[in-house]
Design an enzyme around this catalytic site. Structure first.
Site, mmCIF file in Angstrom:
data_model
loop_
_atom_site.group_PDB
_atom_site.id
_atom_site.type_symbol
_atom_site.label_atom_id
_atom_site.label_comp_id
_atom_site.label_asym_id
_atom_site.label_seq_id
_atom_site.Cartn_x
_atom_site.Cartn_y
_atom_site.Cartn_z
ATOM 1 N N GLY A 281 28.075 52.664 60.662
ATOM 2 C CA GLY A 281 29.009 52.707 61.776
ATOM 3 C C GLY A 281 28.396 53.518 62.898
ATOM 4 N N ARG A 282 28.410 54.835 62.723
ATOM 5 C CA ARG A 282 27.955 55.764 63.750
ATOM 6 C C ARG A 282 26.549 55.450 64.256
ATOM 7 N NH1 ARG A 282 30.044 61.162 63.664
ATOM 8 N NH2 ARG A 282 30.486 60.774 61.469
ATOM 9 N N ARG A 318 37.294 64.433 68.172
ATOM 10 C CA ARG A 318 36.311 65.049 67.269
ATOM 11 C C ARG A 318 36.123 66.552 67.477
ATOM 12 N NH1 ARG A 318 31.598 63.925 66.780
ATOM 13 N NH2 ARG A 318 31.550 63.757 64.516
ATOM 14 N N CYS A 349 48.978 70.924 75.654
ATOM 15 C CA CYS A 349 49.468 72.283 75.392
ATOM 16 C C CYS A 349 49.155 72.752 73.984
ATOM 17 C CB CYS A 349 50.964 72.334 75.621
ATOM 18 S SG CYS A 349 51.395 71.746 77.237
ATOM 19 N N GLU A 350 47.913 72.773 73.614
ATOM 20 C CA GLU A 350 47.502 73.457 72.394
ATOM 21 C C GLU A 350 46.060 73.928 72.582
ATOM 22 O OE1 GLU A 350 47.335 70.941 68.844
ATOM 23 O OE2 GLU A 350 48.666 69.551 69.867
HETATM 24 N N1 LLP Z 1 31.472 52.923 54.618
HETATM 25 C C1 LLP Z 1 32.500 53.658 54.160
HETATM 26 C C2 LLP Z 1 33.111 53.344 52.875
HETATM 27 C C3 LLP Z 1 32.979 54.739 54.945
HETATM 28 O O1 LLP Z 1 33.983 55.478 54.484
HETATM 29 C C4 LLP Z 1 32.374 55.019 56.194
HETATM 30 C C5 LLP Z 1 32.846 56.126 57.038
HETATM 31 C C6 LLP Z 1 31.310 54.195 56.621
HETATM 32 C C7 LLP Z 1 30.885 53.165 55.804
HETATM 33 C C8 LLP Z 1 30.617 54.395 57.940
HETATM 34 O O2 LLP Z 1 29.991 55.619 58.004
HETATM 35 P P1 LLP Z 1 29.012 55.976 59.234
HETATM 36 O O3 LLP Z 1 27.817 55.083 59.154
HETATM 37 O O4 LLP Z 1 29.770 55.764 60.488
HETATM 38 O O5 LLP Z 1 28.697 57.409 59.018
HETATM 39 N N2 LLP Z 1 35.875 60.301 61.912
HETATM 40 C C9 LLP Z 1 34.685 60.956 61.420
HETATM 41 C C10 LLP Z 1 33.841 60.040 60.554
HETATM 42 C C11 LLP Z 1 34.574 59.435 59.390
HETATM 43 C C12 LLP Z 1 33.712 58.531 58.532
HETATM 44 C C13 LLP Z 1 34.515 57.856 57.499
HETATM 45 N N3 LLP Z 1 33.819 56.879 56.708
HETATM 46 C C14 LLP Z 1 33.891 61.520 62.604
HETATM 47 O O6 LLP Z 1 34.349 61.427 63.742
HETATM 48 O O7 LLP Z 1 32.832 62.122 62.410
#
Ligand code: LLP
Length: 436
Positions: A281-282, A318, A349-350
């Site tokens: 994802g990221r 984040r 307001c936090e």
């Molecule tokens: N696969 C599964 C089963 C996951 O739970 C996740 C992310 C991914 C793939 C993708 O991971 P990535 O490649 O994006 O690291 N909101 C948080 C991140 C939460 C990630 C949750 N799971 C943040 O802003 O850092």
């Protein structure tokens, strides 16, 4: 042309910050701030870099929609050949709407409902990852009631610490994810007895924003060992889902080289003869996006100047949620290297509505554009309308073009979602008397 953010597509040209060939100030004038901005070129480059590192492996890349589920972003990756990793019926519908073929979609997540399972089965997606025995049994019931067979991967918890932020670490024994790897054989044995289930996969995901490859090495070794044990016990395992998690640069972090990541995959699970699924994802979207905002005021704080901007924690959660660092740069290239420490805050307001504390910044004034970097992942998707602030819009840039890919809702859209119970009209006197 200077590059103020860890992203080659956001640069200063002639003293102004550009997204590809479009000045951000032009988008701001057109769309208003705050807004997210994505570079299509950066998205495609990130995808191609990830895919090319894996070319020698039997890999499917399923973009994790949770990082950014805008239709235009999903479509970009779908055109590059990506599948999708989804965690809800909503994300599944988004993936389908953006043109991802169902046979390239995997459904992850620790708590799917029967309705979500039914929808996924009717759609004919590639794989459902189950994370517990009760979930496996429910899936069996739902699948057999529709005469369907669910292709299942069992997500294991390998008890590996990903050495990342506590809130996004998912592979330790105490975490809520997956099934204890020691019980994998028993779960496969139960799966073999259940109607509507074809369990031939193993899945693992140990966390997000990993900057070190060692936890991957440890987790994938354990998965490989578990697969050998399953096979020795007579089970068939044809696919491995290795999750996501590869980190990116927010400040000065050095994320692992994708070739080194691929080498670890090859070394640990490469000889098992399994199809491999990756769920980044990221790494695909993080540095392809930014959040643009306008300075409302610079006020004198008790310790240092406080820069109040028109973006807030509801737009980019984040920093408030994880204490995350996002680079902050000005829309106009600073005239000198001179900086002074300031806090950068939103209007909510936090005290948690703070993007940065004691951050060295060039001089800024009311009306200036400021930009938060590395905001393409887990930015817009985590935004809300807290404080009845309008949901932040998203813009995509490609060369010298830009388009709004999620519009800012109107106040009428938002307030119109509420309704007042009809008994309020029927009993106006009672309400007027204070509902005595
Ligand atoms: N696969 C599964 C089963 C996951 O739970 C996740 C992310 C991914 C793939 C993708 O991971 P990535 O490649 O994006 O690291 N909101 C948080 C991140 C939460 C990630 C949750 N799971 C943040 O802003 O850092």
């Amino acid at each position: 042309m200077t590059q103020p953010l860890p992203a080659p597509d956001f640069t200063y040209r002639g003293g102004e910050l550009f997204a590809e060939a479009v000045p951000l100030a032009r988008i701001a004038a057109d769309v208003g701030t705050p807004f997210y901005c994505y570079s299509e070129t950066a998205l495609r480059r990130n995808y191609r870099d990830f895919a090319s590192a894996l070319t020698n492996l039997p890999a499917s890349i399923c973009f994790a929609l949770k990082a950014n589920s805008n239709q235009a972003v999903i479509r970009t990756f779908a055109q590059e050949g990506a599948g999708a990793d989804v965690v809800s019926e909503g994300e599944l519908r988004r993936a389908l709407a953006a043109g991802v073929p169902p046979e390239r979609i995997v459904f992850s997540g620790v708590g799917k409902t029967a309705e979500e399972m039914a929808f996924a089965l009717d759609t004919g997606i590639a794989q459902i990852n189950i994370e517990s025995e009760p979930e496996l049994r429910l899936l069996s019931a739902v699948a057999s009631s529709r005469g369907a067979t669910a292709r299942v991967a069992v997500r294991v918890n390998p008890d590996v610490d990903a050495a990342t932020h506590h809130k996004i670490s998912t592979g330790r024994k105490q975490d809520k994810f997956g099934i204890d790897i020691a019980r994998l054989g028993a779960v496969f044995a139960e799966a073999a007895t259940l109607p509507g289930i074809e369990a031939t996969g193993v899945a693992v995901h140990i966390g997000s924003q990993l900057l070190n490859l060692e936890p991957y090495h440890a987790a994938f070794e354990r998965v490989a060992e578990a697969v050998r044990e399953l096979r020795a016990a007579g089970f068939t395992v044809t696919s491995l889902d290795l999750g996501g998690g590869v980190g990116i640069t927010y400040r000065d972090e050095a994320p692992p080289a994708l070739d080194d990541y691929a080498a670890i995959v090859a070394e640990t699970v490469g000889t098992l003869g399994c199809e491999l699924v990756f769920e980044p994802g990221r790494a695909l979207v993080g540095n392809a996006g930014l959040l643009a905002s306008t300075v409302l005021f610079v006020k004198q704080g008790g310790e240092r100047p406080i820069v109040v901007v028109d973006a807030a924690m509801n737009d980019l959660k984040r920093p408030a949620m994880y204490g995350a660092y996002h680079a902050i740069v000005t829309g106009r290239e600073p005239a000198s290297a001179e900086t002074a420490e300031a806090d950068v805050v939103g209007p909510i307001c936090e005290t948690g509505d703070t993007f940065a504390t004691a951050r060295p910044l060039p001089p800024v004034a009311s009306g200036d554009l400021v930009v938060f970097g590395s905001a393409g992942a887990y930015g817009a998707v985590m935004s809300s309308s807290y404080n009845t602030r309008r949901l932040v819009p998203e813009v995509m840039v490609s060369g010298d073009r830009f388009a709004v890919v999620r519009k800012r809702p109107t106040f009428e859209d938002m307030i119109g979602m509420d309704s007042i119970p009809d008994w309020f009209d029927a009993e106006p006197d009672r309400i007027a008397r204070g509902a005595a």
